[in-house]
Design a protein around this motif. Structure first.
Motif, PDB file in Angstrom:
ATOM      1  N   HIS A   5      47.915  46.020  50.880  1.00 55.36           N
ATOM      2  CA  HIS A   5      46.671  45.321  50.593  1.00 55.36           C
ATOM      3  C   HIS A   5      46.502  45.136  49.096  1.00 55.36           C
ATOM      4  CE1 HIS A   5      42.475  44.182  50.621  1.00 55.36           C
ATOM      5  NE2 HIS A   5      42.187  45.206  49.833  1.00 55.36           N
ATOM      6  N   THR A   6      46.107  43.957  48.688  1.00 56.20           N
ATOM      7  CA  THR A   6      45.806  43.680  47.283  1.00 56.20           C
ATOM      8  C   THR A   6      44.330  43.950  47.033  1.00 56.20           C
ATOM      9  OG1 THR A   6      47.494  41.942  47.173  1.00 56.20           O
ATOM     10  CG2 THR A   6      45.778  41.926  45.472  1.00 56.20           C
ATOM     11  N   VAL A  35      43.736  45.742  39.652  1.00 59.37           N
ATOM     12  CA  VAL A  35      42.916  45.019  40.623  1.00 59.37           C
ATOM     13  C   VAL A  35      42.929  43.530  40.284  1.00 59.37           C
ATOM     14  CG1 VAL A  35      40.545  44.707  41.490  1.00 59.37           C
ATOM     15  CG2 VAL A  35      41.444  47.009  41.077  1.00 59.37           C
ATOM     16  N   PHE A  36      43.070  42.682  41.309  1.00 61.41           N
ATOM     17  CA  PHE A  36      43.024  41.233  41.096  1.00 61.41           C
ATOM     18  C   PHE A  36      41.575  40.823  40.889  1.00 61.41           C
ATOM     19  CE2 PHE A  36      42.726  36.804  42.362  1.00 61.41           C
ATOM     20  CZ  PHE A  36      43.831  36.238  41.730  1.00 61.41           C
ATOM     21  N   HIS A  75      38.798  37.742  50.394  1.00 63.50           N
ATOM     22  CA  HIS A  75      38.106  38.983  50.764  1.00 63.50           C
ATOM     23  C   HIS A  75      37.841  39.802  49.501  1.00 63.50           C
ATOM     24  CE1 HIS A  75      36.919  42.572  52.957  1.00 63.50           C
ATOM     25  NE2 HIS A  75      37.719  43.251  52.140  1.00 63.50           N
ATOM     26  N   ILE A  76      36.589  40.102  49.246  1.00 68.36           N
ATOM     27  CA  ILE A  76      36.181  40.845  48.054  1.00 68.36           C
ATOM     28  C   ILE A  76      35.927  42.306  48.433  1.00 68.36           C
ATOM     29  CG2 ILE A  76      34.458  41.053  46.233  1.00 68.36           C
ATOM     30  CD1 ILE A  76      36.280  38.565  46.034  1.00 68.36           C
ATOM     31  N   ASP A  77      36.672  43.209  47.801  1.00 65.63           N
ATOM     32  CA  ASP A  77      36.520  44.637  48.087  1.00 65.63           C
ATOM     33  C   ASP A  77      35.360  45.268  47.323  1.00 65.63           C
ATOM     34  OD1 ASP A  77      38.919  45.101  49.823  1.00 65.63           O
ATOM     35  OD2 ASP A  77      39.953  44.373  48.034  1.00 65.63           O
ATOM     36  N   ALA A  78      35.046  44.718  46.159  1.00 68.79           N
ATOM     37  CA  ALA A  78      33.929  45.230  45.346  1.00 68.79           C
ATOM     38  C   ALA A  78      33.518  44.139  44.380  1.00 68.79           C
ATOM     39  CB  ALA A  78      34.336  46.482  44.580  1.00 68.79           C
ATOM     40  N   ALA A 227      36.332  48.297  40.010  1.00 63.89           N
ATOM     41  CA  ALA A 227      37.775  48.331  40.261  1.00 63.89           C
ATOM     42  C   ALA A 227      38.151  49.567  41.082  1.00 63.89           C
ATOM     43  CB  ALA A 227      38.539  48.308  38.937  1.00 63.89           C
ATOM     44  N   GLY A 228      37.555  50.701  40.742  1.00 68.79           N
ATOM     45  CA  GLY A 228      37.828  51.911  41.509  1.00 68.79           C
ATOM     46  C   GLY A 228      37.384  51.795  42.956  1.00 68.79           C
ATOM     47  N   LEU A 229      36.200  51.242  43.171  1.00 66.52           N
ATOM     48  CA  LEU A 229      35.710  51.045  44.540  1.00 66.52           C
ATOM     49  C   LEU A 229      36.618  50.073  45.294  1.00 66.52           C
ATOM     50  CD1 LEU A 229      31.870  50.778  43.826  1.00 66.52           C
ATOM     51  CD2 LEU A 229      33.112  52.755  44.752  1.00 66.52           C
ATOM     52  N   ALA A 230      37.094  49.027  44.605  1.00 65.05           N
ATOM     53  CA  ALA A 230      37.995  48.062  45.246  1.00 65.05           C
ATOM     54  C   ALA A 230      39.300  48.719  45.670  1.00 65.05           C
ATOM     55  CB  ALA A 230      38.277  46.902  44.293  1.00 65.05           C
ATOM     56  N   ARG A 231      39.692  49.747  44.962  1.00 66.01           N
ATOM     57  CA  ARG A 231      40.935  50.469  45.291  1.00 66.01           C
ATOM     58  C   ARG A 231      40.696  51.597  46.283  1.00 66.01           C
ATOM     59  NH1 ARG A 231      43.692  52.338  39.973  1.00 66.01           N
ATOM     60  NH2 ARG A 231      45.375  52.832  41.430  1.00 66.01           N
TER      61      ARG A 231
END
Length: 272
Positions: A5-6, A35-36, A75-78, A227-231
């Motif tokens: 997953h990116t 993070v992208f 899709h946005i992770d954070a 970025a941390g939350l996205a990871r």
């Protein structure tokens, strides 16, 4: 073949033509932390390390177009929210975020540039308080911003910081990180931040770093948390790792020679 997953983060903020804060700082931070980054620009600033010479607000309809276009495909992770200068902009973004059900929202209530130039209209404070704070997973105000959001005097000691953090939490965000860089009551060289979440208080100490090159530190910290939350980090870990990153970036800031005012932090201190 299955690909990993990116992690993808979104920044909704103003553009800093000097490159040290805003969208530019956010995207540098995302990249530095693996993070992208995607972006929605809310305002253009004519800015350098000494001043904000002009601000051009992006029309709310085009902000909505940017945001919906990104969300329709990616899709946005954070996401991190920064400079929102007008009430209509705040309402537009809040409406879309509610409708889309986005999570991991880090809100940095940007109000004043490092140069002292005002970035948030007075009439926007209530919109920010009522529309976006209840949607935020975390808000990251410094002491002057906390005071404006609460309509109260600026905290001058750690007890007042804790009181204001609790009052901010009562406005609806899931967690509050009050940054203590402006604290004036201590004779030490500590610069502690306060994280309040899940009924628990976490102090995050760090040594105050003697440098004038601190432009964009708030933007960088909040985007590092996103970025941390996205990871996939939990909130406490994301905040602690972001604090470590921004401390290192400020420590390395004097290695850069950019402008003659408040220069930027060194986002890529680990690489060059």
């Amino acid at each position: 073949m299955t690909h990993a997953h990116t992690p993808i983060a979104l920044t909704i903020a103003g553009s800093d033509s000097g490159g040290g804060a805003g969208i530019q700082a956010d995207l540098k931070t995302f990249s530095a932390l693996g993070v992208f980054g995607t972006s929605v620009i809310t305002a253009l600033t004519a800015q350098n390390t000494r001043e904000v010479r002009a601000i051009h607000d992006v029309p709310p309809a085009f902000i909505a177009d940017q945001l919906n276009t990104v969300l329709d495909d990616i899709h946005i992770d954070a996401l991190k929210i920064g400079m929102l200068s007008r009430p209509e902009t705040i309402t537009t973004i809040a409406t879309i975020l509610r409708d889309r059900g986005l999570r991991n929202i880090v809100l940095d209530p940007v109000m004043v540039a490092k140069s002292g130039d005002k970035l948030l209209a007075d009439e926007s404070v209530e919109a920010l308080r009522s529309e976006l704070l209840p949607l935020a997973t975390l808000i990251t105000p410094n002491l002057p911003e906390s005071a404006v959001l609460l309509g109260a005097p600026e905290a001058t000691d750690t007890d007042a910081m804790l009181t204001q953090a609790r009052e901010l939490l009562a406005l609806g965000p899931q967690a509050v990180l009050v940054k203590g860089g402006h604290l004036t009551d201590s004779a030490s060289d500590d610069s502690a931040d306060l994280l309040l979440m899940d009924g628990q208080t976490h102090w995050l100490p760090a040594k105050r770093i003697p440098t004038a090159n601190t432009h964009g530190t708030g933007c960088t910290l909040s985007s590092a948390i996103a970025a941390g939350l996205a990871r996939g980090r939990d909130m406490h870990t994301a905040v602690a790792e972001a604090k470590t990153y921004i401390t290192a970036a400020i420590t390395a800031a004097d290695r850069l020679q950019v402008g003659s005012g408040h220069g930027p932090t060194h986002h890529f201190h680990a690489w060059w």
